[in-house]
Structure formats: structure tokens, C-alpha cells
Design a protein around this motif. Structure first.
Motif, PDB file in Angstrom:
ATOM      1  N   GLN A  61       0.957  -1.238  -0.124  1.00 15.77           N
ATOM      2  CA  GLN A  61      -0.103   0.039  -0.098  1.00 15.77           C
ATOM      3  C   GLN A  61       0.883   1.238  -0.060  1.00 15.77           C
ATOM      4  N   SER A  62       2.035   1.314   0.668  1.00 16.93           N
ATOM      5  CA  SER A  62       2.705   2.559   0.571  1.00 16.93           C
ATOM      6  C   SER A  62       3.609   2.655  -0.397  1.00 16.93           C
ATOM      7  N   ASN A  63       3.828   1.532  -1.336  1.00 17.01           N
ATOM      8  CA  ASN A  63       4.357   1.772  -2.722  1.00 17.01           C
ATOM      9  C   ASN A  63       3.346   1.677  -3.965  1.00 17.01           C
ATOM     10  N   GLU A  64       2.869   2.875  -3.991  1.00 15.78           N
ATOM     11  CA  GLU A  64       1.826   3.109  -5.114  1.00 15.78           C
ATOM     12  C   GLU A  64       1.968   2.163  -6.550  1.00 15.78           C
ATOM     13  N   GLU A  65       3.059   1.794  -6.723  1.00 14.73           N
ATOM     14  CA  GLU A  65       3.618   1.046  -8.128  1.00 14.73           C
ATOM     15  C   GLU A  65       2.933  -0.405  -8.156  1.00 14.73           C
ATOM     16  N   HIS A  66       2.593  -0.888  -7.192  1.00 18.26           N
ATOM     17  CA  HIS A  66       2.024  -2.160  -7.153  1.00 18.26           C
ATOM     18  C   HIS A  66       0.643  -2.380  -7.823  1.00 18.26           C
ATOM     19  N   ASN A  67       0.625  -3.326  -8.787  1.00 15.98           N
ATOM     20  CA  ASN A  67      -0.713  -3.386  -9.396  1.00 15.98           C
ATOM     21  C   ASN A  67      -1.327  -4.665  -8.934  1.00 15.98           C
ATOM     22  N   PRO A  68      -2.708  -4.450  -8.568  1.00 20.59           N
ATOM     23  CA  PRO A  68      -3.390  -5.457  -7.890  1.00 20.59           C
ATOM     24  C   PRO A  68      -3.350  -6.820  -8.694  1.00 20.59           C
ATOM     25  N   MET A  69      -3.378  -6.692 -10.010  1.00 20.14           N
ATOM     26  CA  MET A  69      -3.568  -7.702 -10.719  1.00 20.14           C
ATOM     27  C   MET A  69      -2.126  -8.726 -10.384  1.00 20.14           C
ATOM     28  N   THR A  70      -1.010  -8.201 -10.576  1.00 22.26           N
ATOM     29  CA  THR A  70       0.227  -8.655 -10.367  1.00 22.26           C
ATOM     30  C   THR A  70       0.324  -9.121  -9.010  1.00 22.26           C
ATOM     31  N   CYS A  71      -0.179  -8.420  -8.124  1.00 17.82           N
ATOM     32  CA  CYS A  71      -0.156  -9.155  -6.672  1.00 17.82           C
ATOM     33  C   CYS A  71      -1.141 -10.365  -6.673  1.00 17.82           C
TER      34      CYS A  71
END
Length: 126
Positions: A61-71
Motif C-alpha cells: 500500500q505504501s508503494n503505489e506502483e504495485h498493480n493489484p492483478m500482479t499481486c
């Protein structure tokens, strides 16, 4: 299961629950508070390593670059590589937690329902 696998299991759950909360491109405070409550109430009683779920969620959450679908895919890849970790009880607990996150803020939206359906299908695969 060794300690490293245990921690990785909970980290991947952090990825999954982040993906569920962020699938509508916004993680609401209510979603995080619901997750926190469930982790403390239901998951930590299983294993104290469950704290890594929240730790990972916070990092993502603190790193906004994370894509939900990748996670979500990271969770799926882990699940497929370690199918024995996902018995009926754990799969049910995962689905219940994911569903609680999506209903914590003004009900479930279409993107959340789609991701929950994909999760349900994945957890039913052996």
C-alpha cells in the motif's frame, strides 16, 4: 513446512488481500481495518507468522506502483507451487477474509466480485 515457507505463505496472502482491496484502484481505511480485525481475531491464533500478512499489505500500500492483478497473480503462482498448504479450512478462511474486505466499504463492486470469483475458482483447483 519450514519457517521460510510459512513466512512466504503469509506474505503471499498479504499480496492477495492487497489485490482484493486495491482492485478498484483505491484501498479504503475500512478495508484495512476489516483486514486488521480479521488477522488479529482469526489468523494470529493459527500462527504468529500471520503478522506478515499485514506487514506485506502495508508495504504494498505504501508503494503505489504495485498493480493489484500482479499481486493476485503472485498469490496464484505460490498457491499452484504449494497446493498442499491450501486445505479446505485454509481456503475457506482465505475466501471469508477476502469477502469481508470487499464488503467493508459500501458493498461489493463489479471488479471485486470478478476477483472474488477468480479466487474461488483458484482455491477449488487441486
Amino acid at each position: 513446512m519450514n519457517q521460510k515457507s510459512h513466512i512466504e505463505f503469509y506474505r503471499r496472502l498479504g499480496h492477495l488481500f492487497f489485490a482484493i482491496a486495491a482492485t478498484d484502484n483505491c484501498v479504503r481505511d475500512e478495508e484495512f481495518k476489516t483486514l486488521q480485525t480479521i488477522i488479529y481475531k482469526d489468523w494470529l491464533s493459527l500462527n504468529e507468522d500471520a503478522k506478515y500478512i499485514l506487514e506485506t499489505f502495508n508495504e504494498l500500500q505504501s508503494n503505489e506502483e504495485h498493480n493489484p492483478m500482479t499481486c493476485f497473480q503472485r498469490f496464484v503462482d505460490f498457491k499452484r507451487a504449494h497446493p498442499t498448504l491450501f486445505d479446505t479450512t485454509i481456503s475457506s478462511k482465505i475466501l471469508k477474509t477476502a469477502s469481508a474486505i470487499t464488503t467493508s466499504f459500501s458493498g461489493q463492486n463489479k471488479s471485486e466480485l470478478i476477483l472474488l470469483a477468480k479466487l474461488d475458482l483458484e482455491l477449488k483447483k487441486k
